[in-house]
Design a protein around this motif. Structure first.
Motif, mmCIF file in Angstrom:
data_model
loop_
_atom_site.group_PDB
_atom_site.id
_atom_site.type_symbol
_atom_site.label_atom_id
_atom_site.label_comp_id
_atom_site.label_asym_id
_atom_site.label_seq_id
_atom_site.Cartn_x
_atom_site.Cartn_y
_atom_site.Cartn_z
ATOM 1 N N GLY A 74 0.862 -1.202 0.000
ATOM 2 C CA GLY A 74 0.000 0.000 0.000
ATOM 3 C C GLY A 74 0.883 1.231 0.000
ATOM 4 O O GLY A 74 1.924 1.235 -0.679
ATOM 5 N N GLU B 298 1.260 3.040 3.259
ATOM 6 C CA GLU B 298 0.996 3.327 4.677
ATOM 7 C C GLU B 298 2.077 4.138 5.357
ATOM 8 O O GLU B 298 1.839 4.699 6.440
ATOM 9 C CB GLU B 298 0.762 2.010 5.434
ATOM 10 C CG GLU B 298 1.992 1.170 5.693
ATOM 11 C CD GLU B 298 2.485 0.393 4.471
ATOM 12 O OE1 GLU B 298 1.883 0.472 3.391
ATOM 13 O OE2 GLU B 298 3.516 -0.278 4.610
ATOM 14 N N THR C 259 6.555 4.244 0.646
ATOM 15 C CA THR C 259 6.583 5.124 -0.534
ATOM 16 C C THR C 259 7.972 5.123 -1.169
ATOM 17 O O THR C 259 8.117 5.067 -2.388
ATOM 18 C CB THR C 259 6.189 6.552 -0.105
ATOM 19 O OG1 THR C 259 4.970 6.478 0.643
ATOM 20 C CG2 THR C 259 5.991 7.464 -1.291
ATOM 21 N N ASP D 295 -1.348 -1.540 -6.140
ATOM 22 C CA ASP D 295 -1.324 -1.105 -4.738
ATOM 23 C C ASP D 295 -2.519 -1.756 -4.037
ATOM 24 O O ASP D 295 -3.666 -1.555 -4.412
ATOM 25 C CB ASP D 295 -1.449 0.432 -4.694
ATOM 26 C CG ASP D 295 -1.569 0.976 -3.267
ATOM 27 O OD1 ASP D 295 -1.092 2.097 -3.027
ATOM 28 O OD2 ASP D 295 -2.140 0.283 -2.405
ATOM 29 N N GLN E 266 -3.720 -1.391 -0.975
ATOM 30 C CA GLN E 266 -4.297 -0.652 0.168
ATOM 31 C C GLN E 266 -4.283 -1.490 1.453
ATOM 32 O O GLN E 266 -5.245 -1.511 2.230
ATOM 33 C CB GLN E 266 -5.745 -0.238 -0.121
ATOM 34 C CG GLN E 266 -5.866 1.029 -0.959
ATOM 35 C CD GLN E 266 -6.114 0.736 -2.409
ATOM 36 O OE1 GLN E 266 -6.847 -0.179 -2.762
ATOM 37 N NE2 GLN E 266 -5.478 1.510 -3.269
ATOM 38 N N GLY E 267 -3.217 -2.267 1.628
ATOM 39 C CA GLY E 267 -3.072 -3.017 2.884
ATOM 40 C C GLY E 267 -3.929 -4.261 2.985
ATOM 41 O O GLY E 267 -4.016 -4.870 4.051
ATOM 42 N N LYS E 268 -4.562 -4.675 1.865
ATOM 43 C CA LYS E 268 -5.475 -5.836 1.942
ATOM 44 C C LYS E 268 -4.892 -7.041 1.196
ATOM 45 O O LYS E 268 -4.605 -6.966 -0.016
ATOM 46 C CB LYS E 268 -6.840 -5.476 1.330
ATOM 47 C CG LYS E 268 -7.571 -4.368 2.102
ATOM 48 C CD LYS E 268 -8.942 -4.098 1.469
ATOM 49 C CE LYS E 268 -9.643 -2.953 2.199
ATOM 50 N NZ LYS E 268 -8.877 -1.661 2.018
ATOM 51 N N GLN F 24 -6.630 -8.158 -2.003
ATOM 52 C CA GLN F 24 -6.311 -7.394 -3.219
ATOM 53 C C GLN F 24 -4.972 -7.842 -3.800
ATOM 54 O O GLN F 24 -4.763 -7.851 -5.015
ATOM 55 C CB GLN F 24 -6.281 -5.899 -2.905
ATOM 56 C CG GLN F 24 -7.667 -5.350 -2.579
ATOM 57 C CD GLN F 24 -7.775 -3.851 -2.879
ATOM 58 O OE1 GLN F 24 -7.041 -3.329 -3.697
ATOM 59 N NE2 GLN F 24 -8.693 -3.185 -2.210
ATOM 60 N N THR G 55 1.175 3.155 10.834
ATOM 61 C CA THR G 55 0.842 4.506 10.340
ATOM 62 C C THR G 55 1.048 5.555 11.429
ATOM 63 O O THR G 55 0.917 5.287 12.619
ATOM 64 C CB THR G 55 -0.635 4.610 9.885
ATOM 65 O OG1 THR G 55 -1.484 4.545 11.027
ATOM 66 C CG2 THR G 55 -0.992 3.523 8.886
#
Ligand code: GZL
Length: 327
Positions: free
Chosen positions: A48, A50, A55, A76, A78-80, A83, A207
């Protein structure tokens, strides 16, 4: 027989395409250069965005792919994990040449990695490991040794607090290798120091926002008892510093704060005296990832674990080093 004609035709087209390109730029005699090699297609499933570390890792891998003229399909999650599995399934359907996976958690990968193996697509794990019964399901893991990072953090803290402190721990994402292993290494060293106790420990999901939130709850319940904070990454550590500052608790002086990653924000916080130390966990993996893929495709044997070396930085050396930091 027909396939030979097809191959010949493709080669001719390839060369003529290549040679027509070359005609424009190279002196005569180079027009029959070999057909351009097929562009490598790589599928990259990223956790993701986070943290600043994440990044920086994404920038390194995407930047290096562009520099090398690779076709990088970026997803990406998103932390799942669901996915990520979806992305890998799509990469397999697209018959990519290799998959790069930064697995959000350690477990639940067997089925999709079995499909990649059956499709003969090598899987390179970056920055986080996985737990599988069959290690042939991935080619290699390029990462730091998180247990060692935890040990380095605890040894440094023990010296800083003379072996005695009430410690409050901000854990990374539940089930993630860095969260599990940074805790494991830290607690292994704490066994040598009976007066260093983890009083409270809670996940803040790597985070900054959650790091602040959890620290505010610790301050509300335990206030001045808090003598040291161990955050599994700088983003949570910087969030905790914000909460300690707002409560007037003088982070970096009255409360020792230490974290992991070594991002720019951590160096700025050490220069300002709010963060005491950070254990670097280098995210700039792009060149190593694609060099490794080249070796794998050339049939070279690569080690199952390619370790990124880490080092600890503290306030005393932060000012001299901050100008050299690449992330
Ligand atoms: C470590 C990486 C961790 C970083 C965090 O390799 O997986 O995830 O320490 C990031 O900043 O969120």
């Amino acid at each position: 027989m027909r396939w030979m004609i097809a191959v010949a035709l493709v080669a001719l087209v390839g060369c003529s395409k290549q040679s027509s390109d070359n005609k424009a730029s190279a002196p005569s005699g180079e027009a029959n250069a070999p057909a351009a090699a097929k562009k490598l297609v790589i599928g990259f499933s990223q956790v993701g965005a986070e943290s600043a570390w994440r990044t920086a890792e994404t920038k390194s891998i995407r930047g290096e792919a562009e520099k090398r003229g690779l076709d990088l399909k970026f997803a990406d999650a998103q932390g799942k994990q669901a996915q990520q599995i979806q992305a890998l399934t799509s990469f397999i359907a697209q018959k990519v040449d290799a998959i790069v996976l930064a697995p959000v958690v350690e477990t639940g990968w067997e089925t999709v990695l079995q499909q990649a193996k059956e499709a003969n697509i090598p899987v390179i794990l970056v920055d986080r490991g996985i737990k599988v019964s069959d290690e042939s399901l991935y080619t290699t893991l390029i990462a730091s040794d998180f247990v060692e990072e935890g040990r380095m953090a605890a040894e440094w803290l023990a010296k800083k607090v003379n072996g005695k402190a009430n410690i409050y721990e901000l854990q990374g994402t539940t089930g993630a290798a860095p969260a599990i292993d940074r805790k494991k290494g830290f607690e292994e060293i704490l066994q040598k120091y009976p007066d260093m106790k983890i009083i409270k420990s809670q996940s803040a999901d790597f985070t900054r926002a959650k790091g602040k939130e959890v620290m505010e709850a610790f301050i509300k319940s335990d206030g001045k008892q808090i003598q040291a904070v161990y955050a599994h990454n700088d983003d949570m550590g910087l969030g905790a510093i914000q909460a300690l500052d707002e409560a007037g608790m003088n982070p970096g002086k009255d409360v020792t704060v230490l974290s992991v990653d070594g991002v720019k924000g951590a160096f700025e916080a050490m220069v300002s005296g709010k963060l005491n130390a950070t254990v670097e966990c280098n995210p700039l993996m792009g060149p190593l990832v694609f060099d490794t893929i080249n070796k794998v495709r050339a049939g070279e044997k690569v080690p199952k674990f390619i370790q990124n070396k880490d080092q600890l930085f503290e306030q005393t050396n932060a000012a001299q080093v901050i100008g050299t930091r690449e992330y």
